[in-house]
Design an enzyme around this catalytic site. Sequence first.
Site, PDB file in Angstrom:
ATOM      1  N   SER A  33      18.883  32.196   3.881  1.00 24.04           N
ATOM      2  CA  SER A  33      17.796  31.243   3.717  1.00 24.04           C
ATOM      3  C   SER A  33      16.851  31.335   4.917  1.00 24.04           C
ATOM      4  O   SER A  33      16.307  32.399   5.192  1.00 24.04           O
ATOM      5  CB  SER A  33      18.373  29.834   3.530  1.00 24.04           C
ATOM      6  OG  SER A  33      17.396  28.932   3.079  1.00 24.04           O
ATOM      7  N   GLU A  44      19.061  30.746  -7.688  1.00 22.00           N
ATOM      8  CA  GLU A  44      18.786  30.078  -6.417  1.00 22.00           C
ATOM      9  C   GLU A  44      18.273  28.643  -6.622  1.00 22.00           C
ATOM     10  O   GLU A  44      18.674  27.708  -5.940  1.00 22.00           O
ATOM     11  CB  GLU A  44      17.716  30.867  -5.643  1.00 22.00           C
ATOM     12  CG  GLU A  44      18.093  32.288  -5.271  1.00 22.00           C
ATOM     13  CD  GLU A  44      18.847  32.397  -3.959  1.00 22.00           C
ATOM     14  OE1 GLU A  44      19.106  31.344  -3.330  1.00 22.00           O
ATOM     15  OE2 GLU A  44      19.162  33.533  -3.569  1.00 22.00           O
ATOM     16  N   HIS A  57      21.607  28.598  -4.735  1.00 18.97           N
ATOM     17  CA  HIS A  57      21.337  28.923  -3.334  1.00 18.97           C
ATOM     18  C   HIS A  57      22.509  28.480  -2.458  1.00 18.97           C
ATOM     19  O   HIS A  57      23.067  27.399  -2.639  1.00 18.97           O
ATOM     20  CB  HIS A  57      20.066  28.193  -2.907  1.00 18.97           C
ATOM     21  CG  HIS A  57      19.535  28.565  -1.562  1.00 18.97           C
ATOM     22  ND1 HIS A  57      18.918  29.767  -1.325  1.00 18.97           N
ATOM     23  CD2 HIS A  57      19.499  27.877  -0.378  1.00 18.97           C
ATOM     24  CE1 HIS A  57      18.519  29.809  -0.052  1.00 18.97           C
ATOM     25  NE2 HIS A  57      18.877  28.686   0.545  1.00 18.97           N
TER      26      HIS A  57
END
Length: 582
Positions: free
Chosen positions: A261, A406, A502
């Site tokens: 990320s 995600e 995610h």
Amino acid sequence: MTTPELEQDTGFGAGAPEAVIGAGRLSGTFVADGVAAFLGVPYARAPFGALRFRAPEPVEPWEGIRKATEFGPTAPKRPYAPPLDALLPDPTVEGDDCLNVNVWAPWTPTGPTTTAGPTTTAGTTTTAGTTTTAGTTTTAGTTAMAGTTAMADTTGTAGATGTSDPAAAPSPARPVMVWIHGGSLIHGSNAVPVYDGTAFARDGVVLVSVNYRLGVEGFGVFPDAPANLGLRDQIAALVWVRENIAAFGGDPERVTVFGESAGAISIAALLASPLARGLFRRAVVQSGAPMALPLERARRTTEAVAKRLGVPATAEAFAAVDRERLLTAQTEVTAKGSPLTGSGHSFQIVVDGDVLPRDPAVALTGGGQDGAADRISPGQVPKDAVGGPGVESAGVDLLMGTTTEEYRLWFVPSGLVERLSPLMLRLALWKTRVPSRTARVYRANRPQARPGEVLGALATDKLLRVPLNRWADARLRAGAAGRTYLYEFGWPSPVLGLGACHALELGFVFDTLDTPETEALTGPDAPRELAEAMHAAWVAFATDGDPGWRAWDAERPVMAFGPGRPAVVSAPREEERSSWDA
């Protein structure tokens, strides 16, 4: 000299693992058979007082033996807001010395081990443990990972001090992995239990996890302070690794940086930064794409915080503000920001002309030729990512990828998947400039999907999958010396219907499925064999640059980790991906 919490200096005979680094002696702890941890080790001075909003300064040496048995202070931050706080635990450790690292290393009672066996400052011989040629360390009674070849470990020194000295660290040393956490540049730390490095050290890697300044302290834009302070912290940590990792049995010439990320976006920035050149050999980019904002655009978030505080948008004024008050204002300003859609205020890495001379999205792909770079939206990997001599870090081996869904980490807990109407979908597609042909392809491939799921799939690919594919293509066209590998994590979590969302892959990469913090996302029955496979691939990549599948080529091979057994898929969902380039 600093005066940290010290043990009585009676020499290296107490049995705890100990290391000598440039700043002084450290005493760690054994956390598993054959694994030592040194926690909360400062790599720079505390960034407060006169050093607040200043570039990181080298840590001051200390006398005696410094205890390194507990996590160090975390950067000032607030926990995730509900409902994400239950899914992404984010511990806080109070204190000023937040610029610290944790180190996990293969270790025997006689010191750190290398692929040739355990080592200390002396040169006598004992018998201890076993290692494997593929970088997997085991101890008596344990079994090496499948596919490795065990060999006897018969070198070390007499005594049980576990002492090391960088000047005496032998070769061949262990591969090193440096973890840079995510969290939208306002959350996260190296104290998150999901990031425990024991499994990496068990398998022959020296694992380093880094804390860096967050939010306005790390990524505020001021006229009277350097930009990208958090990124400068990361570079300072990498310099610390180069200078000190041999004390833990690590090889400073075989460093792999990896992050997820915002940590992955940081990795891309490091790859594009001249200040980080030569500090690492390989990189892993998980669920983040190259991006950075122009200074003036990024300054808006800092100005919004200043307005809420009622002070000038200068580092001098912010340094006079109470830390908790500053955090409250920062949280209020960024509350409506979305890392997936880019809406609202957020802190970002910036193109500052120093740490980052150019937008990484352009610098790493060779795109934006003939002056067209000025017309590319910041952070957007250009369609004309043609590669060529302008591709930065072409010699660095690169492993990168995403999860399949995600978007579900944000869209499902918030209820957006259920709430989004067809009209809201059309407005969102218009606002984000999604090509109409692309939208039709995604809708046609998901006839039963809700509008929120269609929007989420489009957002996932636009912001992550497509930019990473373009980056891989640019490196291929440039004939990059560094190899490029792509993966996709597709195992769906049953928790709240999050699917392959995610951050879900993190517990698999670190092989920490048993921790409650990992189970918050995965549930209690995540497939261990998938974690073993994914973790082993990361270890293999750090060891020799090959995670175990074919490097990127014209057939677009992607290793799919789940939902079933890991398998290479050629050009997954190619109709959707290629529609963005039409």
